[in-house]
Design an enzyme around this catalytic site. Structure first.
Site, PDB file in Angstrom:
ATOM      1  N   ARG A 236       0.840  -1.285   0.189  1.00  0.00           N
ATOM      2  CA  ARG A 236      -0.386   0.206  -0.465  1.00  0.00           C
ATOM      3  C   ARG A 236       1.397   1.051   0.415  1.00  0.00           C
ATOM      4  O   ARG A 236       1.651   1.093   0.877  1.00  0.00           O
ATOM      5  CB  ARG A 236      -1.049   0.046   0.998  1.00  0.00           C
ATOM      6  CG  ARG A 236      -1.737  -1.496   1.724  1.00  0.00           C
ATOM      7  CD  ARG A 236      -2.269  -1.617   0.378  1.00  0.00           C
ATOM      8  NE  ARG A 236      -3.548  -0.776   0.503  1.00  0.00           N
ATOM      9  CZ  ARG A 236      -4.416  -0.124  -0.809  1.00  0.00           C
ATOM     10  NH1 ARG A 236      -4.386  -1.616  -2.301  1.00  0.00           N
ATOM     11  NH2 ARG A 236      -5.523   0.182  -1.112  1.00  0.00           N
ATOM     12  N   GLU A 265      -2.245   8.271  -6.544  1.00  0.00           N
ATOM     13  CA  GLU A 265      -2.136   7.446  -7.346  1.00  0.00           C
ATOM     14  C   GLU A 265      -2.994   8.408  -8.624  1.00  0.00           C
ATOM     15  O   GLU A 265      -4.122   8.698  -8.568  1.00  0.00           O
ATOM     16  CB  GLU A 265      -1.661   6.710  -7.845  1.00  0.00           C
ATOM     17  CG  GLU A 265      -1.128   6.037  -6.907  1.00  0.00           C
ATOM     18  CD  GLU A 265      -1.271   3.906  -6.655  1.00  0.00           C
ATOM     19  OE1 GLU A 265      -2.251   3.614  -7.133  1.00  0.00           O
ATOM     20  OE2 GLU A 265      -0.098   3.072  -6.371  1.00  0.00           O
ATOM     21  N   HIS A 284       1.603   0.753 -10.431  1.00  0.00           N
ATOM     22  CA  HIS A 284       1.158   0.057  -9.566  1.00  0.00           C
ATOM     23  C   HIS A 284       0.324  -1.410 -10.318  1.00  0.00           C
ATOM     24  O   HIS A 284      -1.142  -1.727 -10.851  1.00  0.00           O
ATOM     25  CB  HIS A 284      -0.179   0.695  -9.397  1.00  0.00           C
ATOM     26  CG  HIS A 284      -1.445   0.045  -7.813  1.00  0.00           C
ATOM     27  ND1 HIS A 284      -1.671   0.831  -6.765  1.00  0.00           N
ATOM     28  CD2 HIS A 284      -1.831  -1.343  -8.060  1.00  0.00           C
ATOM     29  CE1 HIS A 284      -2.410   0.276  -6.434  1.00  0.00           C
ATOM     30  NE2 HIS A 284      -2.137  -1.279  -6.757  1.00  0.00           N
TER      31      HIS A 284
END
Length: 319
Positions: A236, A265, A284
């Site tokens: 995370r 993000e 990601h």
């Protein structure tokens, strides 16, 4: 009895074939939305019997407006976009899907660690710029003489440890919820937090995001690490204070970092990490393979059906 209504609040998948076939077989209707705000979510899910959510916010106000919801399932592992306490107070179980991309995330974490350890990005850039040199510019320890450490010892961390086992070296882990005997059975030494950062040559993060784990990696803890150490985060984003990490990379406090997830993000174009030549950054994507997407969709849909039927849930996170 009325037909159960399943609402997908939002998704980024190419299609929903797995969900459609699973819910049709269970006799449930499917409604698909692409919500971004709490108000949009509230309007879409108010009379849902079950909710499938990817990124949309399911906050306390959304949950307060639910009239008959029996289960909420989040596509993926993290559930920080769902208010777990509010759902628990309403007696609504919240589930994640922690086992859809275990190997993919572990492979990505190990790949980042190994690429940085062997200085592949730096050597590639050097060669392309016209420099041919058969030794690296910085110290390069042998893998068999290093210590691979994980913060956390869940499914993904255990898989990463198994992948690293073949390279030799020591393997250690910090996880206050896993007994030392379980780690020892996997050939891993359990360590306390104060030993984790100083001993690690590689530190791979595999923790949930909680108020206690936010900025688990910060300036003070980075200062405890070896100058040759490498930090990897595929878990995370807010586990790492990325501004402090960038400063540590630029000043030589640690040797490198492989980061797939970020506090915000997409990563801001002016973020200092982008100026760090010793940072290997990915967008990601650690969860992804051609097999992981349909697996995620199928497992999430199956959990929804268990919730609708009142069966035992596999991955409830707000007991």
């Amino acid at each position: 009895m009325s037909t159960p209504r399943v609402v997908i609040t939002d998704h980024g998948f190419p299609n929903l074939r797995h969900e459609e076939s699973t819910f049709a077989a269970a006799g449930a209707d499917l409604v698909v939305a692409q919500c971004k705000t709490p108000d949009e979510v509230s309007a879409a899910v108010r009379d849902a019997d079950a909710i499938l959510v990817q990124w949309a916010p399911v906050n306390a106000a959304v949950i307060a407006g639910l009239t008959r919801c029996r289960v909420i399932v989040r596509y993926g592992i993290g559930v920080d976009n769902v208010d777990l306490a509010a759902a628990k107070a309403r007696g609504i179980p919240v589930c994640n899907v922690p086992d859809y991309g275990v190997n993919e995330v572990a492979e990505h974490a190990v790949s980042l660690a190994l690429a940085l350890a062997r200085q592949l990005p730096a050597i590639d850039r050097r060669l392309r710029s016209g420099t041919w040199k058969i030794t690296p510019d910085r110290p390069m320890p042998a893998l068999r003489e290093t210590t691979f450490a994980t913060a956390g010892f869940g499914r993904i961390a255990r898989t990463a440890h198994e992948m690293m086992r073949g390279f030799g070296g020591k393997r250690i882990a910090y996880d206050p919820y896993v007994p030392a005997e379980a780690m020892a059975a996997a050939g891993v030494e359990k360590v306390e937090l104060e030993a984790l950062f100083p001993r690690a040559d590689f530190l791979s993060l595999h923790l949930p995001l909680t108020p206690e784990t936010k900025h688990f990696v910060n300036a003070a803890r980075l200062a405890q690490m070896k100058k040759t150490a490498i930090v990897v985060n595929t878990a995370r984003g807010p586990l790492v204070d990325t501004v402090a990490l960038a400063a540590a990379l630029q000043s030589g406090v640690i040797a490198g970092a492989g980061i797939d997830v970020f506090e915000k993000e997409p990563l801001e174009r002016d973020h200092p990490l982008l100026a760090c030549a010793n940072a290997l950054l990915t967008s990601h994507v650690a969860w992804y393979s051609e097999a992981s997407i349909p697996r995620l969709q199928q497992l999430a849909a199956e959990e929804i059906v268990r919730g609708l039927r009142g069966e035992s849930l596999k991955n409830q996170v707000n007991r």
